[in-house]
Design a protein around this motif. Structure first.
Motif, PDB file in Angstrom:
ATOM      1  N   TYR A 529       0.766  -1.427  -0.083  1.00 36.94           N
ATOM      2  CA  TYR A 529       0.167  -0.052  -0.076  1.00 36.94           C
ATOM      3  C   TYR A 529       0.788   1.340  -0.032  1.00 36.94           C
ATOM      4  N   ALA A 530       2.042   1.131   0.956  1.00 36.65           N
ATOM      5  CA  ALA A 530       2.826   2.482   0.868  1.00 36.65           C
ATOM      6  C   ALA A 530       3.387   2.580  -0.633  1.00 36.65           C
ATOM      7  N   PHE A 531       3.887   1.499  -1.418  1.00 36.56           N
ATOM      8  CA  PHE A 531       4.327   1.706  -2.438  1.00 36.56           C
ATOM      9  C   PHE A 531       3.495   2.367  -3.430  1.00 36.56           C
ATOM     10  N   LEU A 532       2.105   2.030  -3.307  1.00 38.63           N
ATOM     11  CA  LEU A 532       1.097   2.695  -4.353  1.00 38.63           C
ATOM     12  C   LEU A 532       0.746   4.027  -3.813  1.00 38.63           C
ATOM     13  N   GLY A 533       1.379   4.589  -2.474  1.00 35.71           N
ATOM     14  CA  GLY A 533       1.058   5.902  -2.100  1.00 35.71           C
ATOM     15  C   GLY A 533      -0.500   5.797  -1.132  1.00 35.71           C
ATOM     16  N   LYS A 534      -0.725   4.531  -0.924  1.00 34.50           N
ATOM     17  CA  LYS A 534      -2.114   4.689   0.067  1.00 34.50           C
ATOM     18  C   LYS A 534      -2.143   4.087   1.184  1.00 34.50           C
ATOM     19  N   SER A 535      -0.876   4.391   1.843  1.00 29.24           N
ATOM     20  CA  SER A 535      -0.642   3.810   3.172  1.00 29.24           C
ATOM     21  C   SER A 535      -1.508   4.363   4.183  1.00 29.24           C
ATOM     22  N   ASN A 536      -2.001   5.682   3.971  1.00 34.01           N
ATOM     23  CA  ASN A 536      -2.857   6.156   4.944  1.00 34.01           C
ATOM     24  C   ASN A 536      -4.633   5.713   4.804  1.00 34.01           C
ATOM     25  N   GLU A 537      -4.660   5.063   3.599  1.00 36.24           N
ATOM     26  CA  GLU A 537      -6.184   4.202   3.406  1.00 36.24           C
ATOM     27  C   GLU A 537      -6.064   2.978   4.146  1.00 36.24           C
ATOM     28  N   LEU A 538      -4.862   2.250   4.741  1.00 35.33           N
ATOM     29  CA  LEU A 538      -4.846   1.020   5.375  1.00 35.33           C
ATOM     30  C   LEU A 538      -4.926   1.147   6.814  1.00 35.33           C
ATOM     31  N   GLN A 539      -5.766   0.733   7.352  1.00 31.45           N
ATOM     32  CA  GLN A 539      -5.858   0.534   8.853  1.00 31.45           C
ATOM     33  C   GLN A 539      -5.577  -0.991   9.344  1.00 31.45           C
ATOM     34  N   VAL A 540      -4.642  -1.031  10.488  1.00 31.27           N
ATOM     35  CA  VAL A 540      -4.527  -2.383  10.931  1.00 31.27           C
ATOM     36  C   VAL A 540      -5.097  -2.329  12.186  1.00 31.27           C
ATOM     37  N   LEU A 541      -6.179  -3.155  12.638  1.00 33.06           N
ATOM     38  CA  LEU A 541      -6.854  -3.532  13.637  1.00 33.06           C
ATOM     39  C   LEU A 541      -6.576  -4.873  14.489  1.00 33.06           C
ATOM     40  N   SER A 542      -6.253  -4.698  15.684  1.00 39.16           N
ATOM     41  CA  SER A 542      -5.952  -6.022  16.439  1.00 39.16           C
ATOM     42  C   SER A 542      -6.893  -5.835  17.815  1.00 39.16           C
ATOM     43  N   PRO A 543      -7.411  -7.155  18.274  1.00 38.97           N
ATOM     44  CA  PRO A 543      -8.020  -7.195  19.246  1.00 38.97           C
ATOM     45  C   PRO A 543      -7.396  -7.121  20.392  1.00 38.97           C
TER      46      PRO A 543
END
Length: 733
Positions: A529-543
């Motif tokens: 996602y970072a390579f595509l310039g979209k890193s801010n669109e991705l959100q990792v969630l963890s319980p």
């Protein structure tokens, strides 16, 4: 380490908190800078300091003092330097010389024990003697306070806070009942007070201790979301986990506290529940206020609602389902309404219809949500301004209260609150107090989402009470139905396995049999996602917070992957976190005073104050010279944090599912391999999936997903709003 020396210079002192920067001369004649809360320390005194060395960027090595004791001067030269410092009012250098010439090394003993002897000194009369003795007693008194508090294990900073509140008798007050500090001093809890009490010689079965322990047990329960506890549960927890004494003693003291009106009690369905007085009031009064709103709303002016809805269907090009139409109609005919449903069931469509109908009738309304991100979503989907509930009620940081209340209510015809599952009982009560008679209240939310972080079970209790109209939306509409995110969320909520394949772009499952494989998959996906310039669109969630796939480790690894150290990027360390320019960060508490600006193409558009828990942004700048960090939030607000405020920020490459409530992200990544039963349950999985707008990636095992769906054993949350509402309805009937 311990360092002894004579104070040769006071470089700086804050009289409010005792913070002091001073110079010590040790036995070898070396000059050392010591910093810390050292009230009452004066030039000429010998001080034994305990602390640790630190390196100040401007002033070099310093001893950070954690505790100290004063050794009064004993030699003639030391006494002369001590008195010449001017710290005793009425004694200057010339008077000090006269005193030392006459009384020698015993001068301080004379001032303390035989002050009338000072009248033999030329220039000291009764008035000046009084000034000298009172000033000396004050200085020695402050030193005795510090020594007394240190004997009880209290830090210097805490000592100053207690002294400012209780005054010169503070040591005696604390020794008499250390548990009083819990109610009077912020950040002193039961465990701290209990340690102080142990130093003061309190017995484990002291009534003071047991009362404080019982209240602590209820406060701890509130931090876990409960407004009350069953009597048996309270006694067991307080006896076993807090006080370490027998159940019978705790039970007897609890009963006395209830009889003395220190705690509240209510029987619900045959079970005795015990409350802190504050929690009992919030739930009981909320029931009274909500009932009052229901009864105060007058009928709408006569107009053909069905015809108006049909016209709006043509305008919006959307045909309402039966339940949606009922929701819109009920909002116009009832004083209070709840609309609840999962993703894709048309809650946003209903909001647009209600807003348009209110505007067609020239009615004023307010749109609100618990968080800034949730409010922004309403604004984006409706085209109308929405605010956080805190902004709506105008929180006043100086008074620590809301400006709008029963004496200054909101002047509007309707209030619409979205994401009601996030609203806790204190906030709900504040909102209800500010609603003026005749104002409609429309509450929208998903009752199956995780409950509020704060105490209470507001949305579920209101729905379960059957006191107000509730419209449940169950139908997934065709447009939303094409989304695998929506259909899988409803499958999970219904206790069924989601479709785990890669045929649909918006919901993809990657089999990761081990924690290491899942971790690497998260890092690789984030890198793509970072390579595509979209890193801010991705959100990792963890319980979970801990573990290799927990929030803490994922944030550290994702920061290294997406924003590694660079000579071109400034950074600052705070506690265990390194903040770097370009980092994703989240505000983790409400700060009503923090100033922000919003600009377009370098031109200031607006400015204001207040950044709230859950706001996410990017570190724009770190200025290590002037010690501030700038965050550009996702809604284009920009705020500066001085380095002492960095405790309000956390890295946000990965956030907990609980922290994601009320937010929506373009892409959600869920690493799910294994974890504790308390956190790996259906409710958590459902909430996590519904945070995604465009895409979900599950990186883990199908067995883990299946186990979460089967696990409906969420921690029971005790609350009584439902019971109070039902009771109120019976009274009104």
């Amino acid at each position: 380490m311990e360092l002894s020396g004579t104070v040769t210079n006071i470089k700086y002192r804050n009289d409010d908190n005792g913070w002091t920067v001073l110079t010590l001369e040790n036995k070898e004649g070396e000059q050392v800078i010591a910093v810390g809360a050292m009230p009452g320390v004066n030039v000429g005194e010998t001080v034994v300091c305990n602390g640790s060395w630190s390196e100040h960027p401007l002033y070099g090595p310093q001893l950070k003092v954690s505790s100290f004791r004063i050794e009064l001067p004993t030699s003639v030269d030391q006494v002369m330097a001590y008195l010449s410092s001017g710290f005793i009012k009425g004694i200057g250098r010339s008077t000090a010389r006269l005193l030392v010439d006459r009384f020698g090394a015993e001068t301080l003993d004379i001032i303390r024990d035989s002050p009338k002897e000072l009248l033999k000194i030329s220039g000291i009369g009764p008035k000046k003697l009084k000034t000298i003795t009172e000033s000396y007693r004050e200085k020695i008194g402050m030193q005795n306070i510090v020594m007394g508090m240190q004997q009880l294990g209290l830090s210097l900073n805490m000592t100053m806070r207690i002294y400012k509140l209780y005054g010169e008798n503070c040591v005696e007050i604390v020794r008499r009942n250390p548990y009083k500090l819990i109610d009077d001093i912020e950040n002193i809890g039961f465990k701290t007070a209990d340690k102080i009490a142990a130093e003061a010689g309190f017995e484990r079965e002291s009534t003071f201790r047991i009362c404080a322990g019982i209240k602590y047990a209820l406060s701890f329960a509130a931090s876990e979301g409960n407004t009350c506890l069953p009597l048996d549960t309270l006694v067991m927890f307080a006896a076993n986990n807090v006080l370490g004494i027998d159940h019978e003693t705790v039970s007897a003291v609890t009963e006395n506290m209830i009889l003395n009106n220190e705690l509240a009690r209510k029987q619900i369905d045959g079970t005795e529940y015990v409350f802190l007085k504050s929690m009992h009031f919030l739930e009981l009064d909320s029931a009274v206020l909500l009932s009052g709103i229901i009864d105060s709303v007058a009928p709408m002016p006569l107009f053909d609602i069905d015809d108006a809805i049909s016209k709006l269907e043509k305008k919006f090009g959307a045909k309402l389902a039966s339940a949606q139409r009922d929701a819109v109609k009920t909002s116009m005919t009832e004083g209070v309404l709840v609309v609840t449903g999962g993703p894709g069931t048309g809650k946003t469509t209903i909001l647009r219809f209600i807003i348009d109908l209110l505007e067609s009738q020239a009615m004023e309304y307010e749109l609100a949500a618990p968080t800034g991100r949730a409010a922004k979503r309403i604004t984006d989907t409706t085209g109308r301004e929405a605010r956080t509930i805190h902004r709506l009620l105008e929180y006043n940081a100086q008074t620590e209260k809301f400006n709008h209340d029963e004496d200054y209510p909101l002047e509007t015809d309707a209030i619409i609150v979205d994401e009601m599952s996030m609203v806790d009982i204190p906030l709900f009560h504040s909102l209800l107090k500010a609603i003026s008679p005749g104002t409609r209240l429309i509450m929208v939310g998903d009752v199956d989402q995780l409950p509020s972080v704060g105490p209470g079970n507001v949305l579920k209790d209101v729905v379960s009470s059957n006191v107000i109209p509730v419209i449940r939306l169950n139908e997934i509409f065709r447009q939303a139905g094409r989304s695998r995110i929506v259909t899988n969320a409803h499958l999970v909520n219904g206790g069924r396995m989601p479709v785990l394949d890669r045929e649909e772009d918006d919901f993809q499952f990657y089999d990761c049999p081990t924690v290491d494989v899942a971790l690497n998959s998260v890092l690789n996906l984030a890198g793509d996602y970072a390579f595509l310039g979209k890193s801010n669109e991705l959100q990792v969630l963890s319980p979970m917070k801990s573990n290799l796939l927990g929030v803490f480790n994922l944030n550290a690894r994702l920061q290294q992957e997406l924003n590694p150290p660079s000579v071109r990027k400034h950074e600052v360390s705070f506690s265990d976190t390194v903040f770097r320019e370009g980092d994703r960060v989240m505000q983790i508490r409400n700060n009503y005073d923090l100033e922000w600006t919003k600009s377009t193409k370098g031109k200031l558009d607006s400015e204001g104050t207040g950044v709230f828990n859950g706001d996410i942004g990017t570190v724009l700048k770190i200025d290590n010279t002037n010690k501030f960090l700038t965050v550009l939030f996702d809604d284009e607000r920009q705020a500066d944090y001085n380095f002492t405020q960095l405790e309000e920020l956390e890295l946000a490459y990965c956030i907990s599912v609980h922290k994601s409530q009320g937010s929506e992200f373009p892409c959600v990544v869920l690493p799910l391999v294994s974890g504790p039963n308390m956190l790996f349950n259906r409710n958590i999985l459902y909430t996590a999936i519904t945070r995604a707008r465009d895409r979900v990636f599950i990186l883990g095992t199908a067995d883990c997903v299946e186990r979460m769906i089967r696990n409906t054993n969420v921690r029971k949350r005790y609350s009584a709003l439902c019971a109070f509402l039902t009771e109120r309805k019976e009274i009104d009937a």
